[in-house]
Write a protein that holds these residues in place. Structure first.
Motif, PDB file in Angstrom:
ATOM      1  N   GLN A 157     -17.961  13.553  37.258  1.00  0.00           N
ATOM      2  CA  GLN A 157     -17.613  12.538  38.274  1.00  0.00           C
ATOM      3  C   GLN A 157     -18.853  12.135  39.075  1.00  0.00           C
ATOM      4  N   ARG A 158     -19.724  13.099  39.349  1.00  0.00           N
ATOM      5  CA  ARG A 158     -20.997  12.771  40.029  1.00  0.00           C
ATOM      6  C   ARG A 158     -21.777  11.753  39.218  1.00  0.00           C
ATOM      7  N   ARG A 159     -21.786  11.998  37.889  1.00  0.00           N
ATOM      8  CA  ARG A 159     -22.525  11.103  36.985  1.00  0.00           C
ATOM      9  C   ARG A 159     -21.973   9.682  37.116  1.00  0.00           C
ATOM     10  N   ARG A 160     -20.631   9.615  37.176  1.00  0.00           N
ATOM     11  CA  ARG A 160     -19.999   8.296  37.277  1.00  0.00           C
ATOM     12  C   ARG A 160     -20.315   7.642  38.620  1.00  0.00           C
ATOM     13  N   VAL A 161     -20.401   8.467  39.677  1.00  0.00           N
ATOM     14  CA  VAL A 161     -20.746   7.896  40.996  1.00  0.00           C
ATOM     15  C   VAL A 161     -22.181   7.345  40.942  1.00  0.00           C
ATOM     16  N   SER A 162     -23.072   8.086  40.268  1.00  0.00           N
ATOM     17  CA  SER A 162     -24.465   7.621  40.148  1.00  0.00           C
ATOM     18  C   SER A 162     -24.530   6.266  39.455  1.00  0.00           C
ATOM     19  N   ILE A 163     -23.687   6.098  38.444  1.00  0.00           N
ATOM     20  CA  ILE A 163     -23.646   4.799  37.751  1.00  0.00           C
ATOM     21  C   ILE A 163     -23.019   3.760  38.678  1.00  0.00           C
ATOM     22  N   GLY A 164     -21.975   4.189  39.400  1.00  0.00           N
ATOM     23  CA  GLY A 164     -21.260   3.279  40.302  1.00  0.00           C
ATOM     24  C   GLY A 164     -22.146   2.692  41.387  1.00  0.00           C
ATOM     25  N   VAL A 165     -23.063   3.520  41.959  1.00  0.00           N
ATOM     26  CA  VAL A 165     -23.879   2.992  43.061  1.00  0.00           C
ATOM     27  C   VAL A 165     -24.807   1.875  42.586  1.00  0.00           C
ATOM     28  N   GLU A 166     -25.099   1.859  41.297  1.00  0.00           N
ATOM     29  CA  GLU A 166     -25.909   0.744  40.775  1.00  0.00           C
ATOM     30  C   GLU A 166     -25.010  -0.395  40.305  1.00  0.00           C
ATOM     31  N   LEU A 167     -23.870  -0.031  39.682  1.00  0.00           N
ATOM     32  CA  LEU A 167     -22.958  -1.074  39.190  1.00  0.00           C
ATOM     33  C   LEU A 167     -22.392  -1.912  40.330  1.00  0.00           C
ATOM     34  N   VAL A 168     -22.182  -1.273  41.477  1.00  0.00           N
ATOM     35  CA  VAL A 168     -21.561  -1.980  42.600  1.00  0.00           C
ATOM     36  C   VAL A 168     -22.444  -3.141  43.058  1.00  0.00           C
ATOM     37  N   ARG A 169     -23.737  -3.057  42.768  1.00  0.00           N
ATOM     38  CA  ARG A 169     -24.670  -4.117  43.186  1.00  0.00           C
ATOM     39  C   ARG A 169     -24.755  -5.251  42.173  1.00  0.00           C
ATOM     40  N   LEU A 170     -24.170  -5.022  40.990  1.00  0.00           N
ATOM     41  CA  LEU A 170     -24.201  -6.009  39.913  1.00  0.00           C
ATOM     42  C   LEU A 170     -25.621  -6.518  39.632  1.00  0.00           C
ATOM     43  N   PRO A 171     -26.509  -5.620  39.195  1.00  0.00           N
ATOM     44  CA  PRO A 171     -27.871  -6.085  38.903  1.00  0.00           C
ATOM     45  C   PRO A 171     -27.890  -6.932  37.637  1.00  0.00           C
ATOM     46  N   ARG A 172     -28.942  -7.702  37.444  1.00  0.00           N
ATOM     47  CA  ARG A 172     -29.038  -8.517  36.223  1.00  0.00           C
ATOM     48  C   ARG A 172     -29.294  -7.622  35.015  1.00  0.00           C
ATOM     49  N   ILE A 173     -30.088  -6.564  35.241  1.00  0.00           N
ATOM     50  CA  ILE A 173     -30.392  -5.631  34.140  1.00  0.00           C
ATOM     51  C   ILE A 173     -30.046  -4.226  34.615  1.00  0.00           C
ATOM     52  N   LEU A 174     -29.285  -3.504  33.804  1.00  0.00           N
ATOM     53  CA  LEU A 174     -28.933  -2.132  34.171  1.00  0.00           C
ATOM     54  C   LEU A 174     -29.553  -1.185  33.148  1.00  0.00           C
ATOM     55  N   LEU A 175     -30.361  -0.249  33.631  1.00  0.00           N
ATOM     56  CA  LEU A 175     -30.996   0.730  32.753  1.00  0.00           C
ATOM     57  C   LEU A 175     -30.344   2.083  33.018  1.00  0.00           C
ATOM     58  N   LEU A 176     -29.819   2.704  31.969  1.00  0.00           N
ATOM     59  CA  LEU A 176     -29.092   3.964  32.139  1.00  0.00           C
ATOM     60  C   LEU A 176     -29.768   5.052  31.306  1.00  0.00           C
ATOM     61  N   ASP A 177     -30.206   6.116  31.973  1.00  0.00           N
ATOM     62  CA  ASP A 177     -30.803   7.225  31.224  1.00  0.00           C
ATOM     63  C   ASP A 177     -29.738   8.304  31.042  1.00  0.00           C
ATOM     64  N   GLU A 178     -29.306   8.497  29.827  1.00  0.00           N
ATOM     65  CA  GLU A 178     -28.278   9.487  29.481  1.00  0.00           C
ATOM     66  C   GLU A 178     -27.054   9.379  30.402  1.00  0.00           C
ATOM     67  N   PRO A 179     -26.382   8.206  30.416  1.00  0.00           N
ATOM     68  CA  PRO A 179     -25.245   8.065  31.341  1.00  0.00           C
ATOM     69  C   PRO A 179     -24.081   8.973  30.993  1.00  0.00           C
ATOM     70  N   THR A 180     -24.039   9.465  29.770  1.00  0.00           N
ATOM     71  CA  THR A 180     -22.861  10.241  29.367  1.00  0.00           C
ATOM     72  C   THR A 180     -23.122  11.742  29.366  1.00  0.00           C
ATOM     73  N   SER A 181     -24.310  12.171  29.828  1.00  0.00           N
ATOM     74  CA  SER A 181     -24.558  13.616  29.791  1.00  0.00           C
ATOM     75  C   SER A 181     -23.611  14.289  30.789  1.00  0.00           C
ATOM     76  N   GLY A 182     -23.024  15.377  30.349  1.00  0.00           N
ATOM     77  CA  GLY A 182     -22.074  16.096  31.205  1.00  0.00           C
ATOM     78  C   GLY A 182     -20.659  15.542  31.116  1.00  0.00           C
ATOM     79  N   LEU A 183     -20.450  14.520  30.292  1.00  0.00           N
ATOM     80  CA  LEU A 183     -19.096  13.960  30.177  1.00  0.00           C
ATOM     81  C   LEU A 183     -18.494  14.317  28.821  1.00  0.00           C
ATOM     82  N   ASP A 184     -17.169  14.494  28.783  1.00  0.00           N
ATOM     83  CA  ASP A 184     -16.533  14.725  27.487  1.00  0.00           C
ATOM     84  C   ASP A 184     -16.479  13.392  26.740  1.00  0.00           C
ATOM     85  N   SER A 185     -16.078  13.442  25.444  1.00  0.00           N
ATOM     86  CA  SER A 185     -16.223  12.232  24.635  1.00  0.00           C
ATOM     87  C   SER A 185     -15.317  11.104  25.128  1.00  0.00           C
TER      88      SER A 185
END
Ligand SMILES: Nc1ncnc2c1ncn2[C@@H]1O[C@H](COP(=O)(O)OP(=O)(O)OP(=O)(O)O)[C@@H](O)[C@H]1O
Length: 632
Positions: A157-185
């Motif tokens: 869930q922390r991982r998802r919050v980390s993605i959320g704080v960037e997604l909430v801003r709706l950037p033109r380009i989103l770069l994600l380093d291992e967004p799924t680490s620590g998540l089940d499939s």
């Protein structure tokens, strides 16, 4: 007033493209990235896959302009080396969040920092709630992120919050380093699906490194870039990966096998030696054929002879169903260059940061809670050990030690603020590197938000100890003691933050800050009188030491105007300090006599306050300079 930028119209009519050409990065003679080219269009998702050490994170760092390539370039809509801080958001592998904030608050502050103050709170609220729902965080929206002493949301869930704080801003380009680490499939798939939906809806362009995606997760990406040893092993539409593996690399890939897994098997040669020892000649030959250098050479040849299939020519992906952003695209406000150039942007952001820091400090036991407890403890200690000193000349040294102890040890305890500052520093670095705000708003907000907490620390200590010890009577002396002690504590705090800003490793920062405090104690003139200090230390260290000025003032504030009785035995008057009163027949010593013996310059209170204030300001300016030049 919403900022309808001209770019919004052009963005609506023409999808954006991001290209990278022949990117290379070399360090100490080792090629980490070697001639990597490709492109991705708005609304598309690119997966960057490869074995560990293939160069995926380096690739993202170069994309985000956090690492300068030794060769090659990037471009956005044909513009070379675009300002990635303005265009993009980068979610790093390690989560940097404030543990005492709830999930909702974390996203809300990220949005408030991004959008201009003219954006209505209803719009911001809607954006936050949408992001929470899209990331499947509704059930934990009011849960805290979690600290070392308080369990919070799960790692995934922390991982998802980390993605959320960037997604909430709706950037033109989103770069994600291992967004799924620590998540089940299932969670991994949902995160990527959500990101894809948002990318499609708002024309966002997403590049994500991903270790070993499941078949379903990989299928959500439009394109795949396979890296090995820093080189391209495949780049193209996700749907082309299986035919490429099967028809070009002659890999034995079944209908239902995971192409990402198969590709990684081919590209991972870290463990091949042991395997090949156990294999027969025929299998070994097949394996050698698919060795990493051969796979890389095959791609080089294929991309040269089949440029269109290799997707190296710039065409929108036929699979992308990109809907242009509509007129209510709030993200445009956050990305509008005119908002970034507004003079009041740093002021608005300072206000938001102060609010966030205030919440953090009131809830974070590690920030000030523990420290207030320690200052109460110290106050009780002084109040009970130095209790009711009275005005005997034999107690003058005990009074001096009260002032030394108050300044030195209360200042020393500022090291307790380092862990909370380091947590905040991580968040600041992430937000600053993502172009959210600059060093100025952070330093100003930190300097202002911490002031009331440090005042409370000084106040509780002074209330508990001052009267019980029996320091100079009168409200004026009490408040002067409090004011100067507070300035000393604030200065000591500024020094600890400066150290931790420069050396962001807890143990190292603790050691350096402790050493500095010990050093200031040595040269401040209590253990060894200033006149006896070797000139080398006296001419500079003694004078720039905040403890010197705070100690001197507290001693003046306490002793001036007091008269101490000396001992009188067999008609002989004995004073601990040279007394001018004995000559007039009084067996007493005045506070002024003591100050003269100690060689303490009697400046007025305003001058001492001004000196301490200046030292604190210098520390804060140095904090700004260190953070300005530090990138990590
Ligand atoms: N600044 C640097 N100095 C020296 N070596 C570096 C530097 N940056 C990266 N490397 C090396 O380059 C290689 C690629 O690193 P990188 O972190 O990009 O790989 P990765 O594919 O992201 O790995 P992982 O999946 O394990 O995170 C590694 O061998 C790493 O040690």
């Amino acid at each position: 007033m919403p900022m309808a930028s001209p770019s919004r119209q052009s963005q609506a009519s023409k999808p954006s493209y991001f290209e990278w050409h022949n990117l290379s990065f070399e360090i100490a003679g080792k090629k980490i990235l070697d001639g990597v080219s490709g492109h991705v269009a708005a609304g598309e998702l690119l997966a960057v896959c490869g074995p560990s050490g293939a160069g995926k994170s380096t690739f993202l760092d170069v994309m985000a302009q956090r690492t300068k390539p030794t060769d090659g370039y990037t471009s956005f809509n044909g513009e070379l080396s675009p300002d990635m801080q303005e265009l993009s958001s980068y979610v790093e592998q390690h989560d940097a969040l404030l543990g005492v904030l709830t999930v909702r608050e974390t996203l809300l502050f990220a949005a408030k920092l991004s959008f201009p103050p003219s954006t209505s709170s209803a719009v911001i609220q809607r954006r936050v709630e949408d992001t929470i729902a899209q990331l499947g965080l509704s059930r934990v929206a009011d849960n805290r992120i979690g600290t070392p002493i308080q369990r919070g949301v799960s790692g995934g869930q922390r991982r998802r919050v980390s993605i959320g704080v960037e997604l909430v801003r709706l950037p033109r380009i989103l770069l994600l380093d291992e967004p799924t680490s620590g998540l089940d499939s299932a969670a991994s798939r949902e995160i990527i699906r959500t990101t894809r939906d948002i990318a499609r809806r708002y024309g966002m362009l997403v590049i994500a490194t991903i270790h070993q995606p499941s078949y379903e997760t990989l299928a959500l990406f439009d394109r795949v870039l396979l890296l090995a040893r820093g080189q391209t092993a495949f780049f193209g539409a996700t749907s082309s990966l299986v035919p490429y593996l099967r028809d070009v690399l002659k890999s034995n890939i079944g209908e239902h096998s995971n192409p990402a897994e198969r590709a990684l098997d081919l590209l991972n040669d870290d463990f091949n030696m042991a395997e090949s020892r156990d294999q027969g000649d025929e299998e070994k030959a097949a394996r050698d054929n698919a060795s990493v250098p051969n796979v890389l050479a095959t791609w080089r040849e294929f991309s040269r002879t089949h440029p269109a299939e290799a997707y190296l020519t710039l065409n929108p992906s036929p699979n992308t169903k990109y809907t242009a952003p509509d007129a209510t695209f709030v993200g445009a406000d956050a990305q509008d260059p005119r908002w970034h150039a507004q003079w009041y942007r740093p002021i608005h952001q300072t206000g938001v940061l102060m609010h966030r820091a205030f919440l953090n400090y009131t809830r974070n036991l590690l920030a000030y809670g523990v420290r207030i407890g320690m200052y109460v403890g110290m106050g009780v200690l002084l109040a009970t050990v130095w209790v009711n000193l009275g005005t005997s000349s034999s107690k003058i040294n005990d009074r001096l030690s009260v002032h030394f102890f108050s300044v030195a040890f209360l200042g020393f305890m500022s090291v307790a603020g380092i862990p909370a500052f380091l947590e905040e520093r991580h968040v600041f670095m992430r937000e600053r590197l993502n172009g959210l705000y600059g060093v100025g708003p952070y330093v100003v907000s930190n300097s202002l938000a911490s002031a009331p907490f440090l005042f409370i620390c000084s106040l509780v200590f002074t209330i508990i100890s001052y009267w019980s010890i029996g320091l100079h009577p009168g409200g004026e002396h009490f408040f002067k003691f409090l004011a100067v002690l507070y300035l000393a504590v604030y200065t000591a705090e500024s020094q600890s933050l400066l150290v931790a800003a420069g050396v962001p490793i807890f143990v190292a920062a603790l050691a350096i800050a402790s050493f500095l405090n010990g050093f200031w104690m040595c040269v401040q003139g209590y253990f060894i009188r200033a006149v006896n200090l070797p000139a080398f230390w006296r001419v500079w260290a003694h004078w720039i030491d905040y403890e010197t000025h705070a100690f001197n003032f507290l001693v003046i504030n306490d002793l001036r105007g007091l008269v101490f009785e000396c001992s009188n035995s067999s008609g002989q008057c004995h004073c601990e300090y040279a007394s001018s009163l004995i000559a007039s027949g009084r067996c007493e010593v005045s506070g002024e006599d003591v100050l003269k013996t100690l060689d303490i310059t009697e400046l007025d209170a305003g001058t001492y306050v001004a000196i301490l204030f200046c030292i604190a300001i210098v520390y804060r300016i140095l904090l700004f300079v260190v953070l300005y030049f530090k990138r990590r």
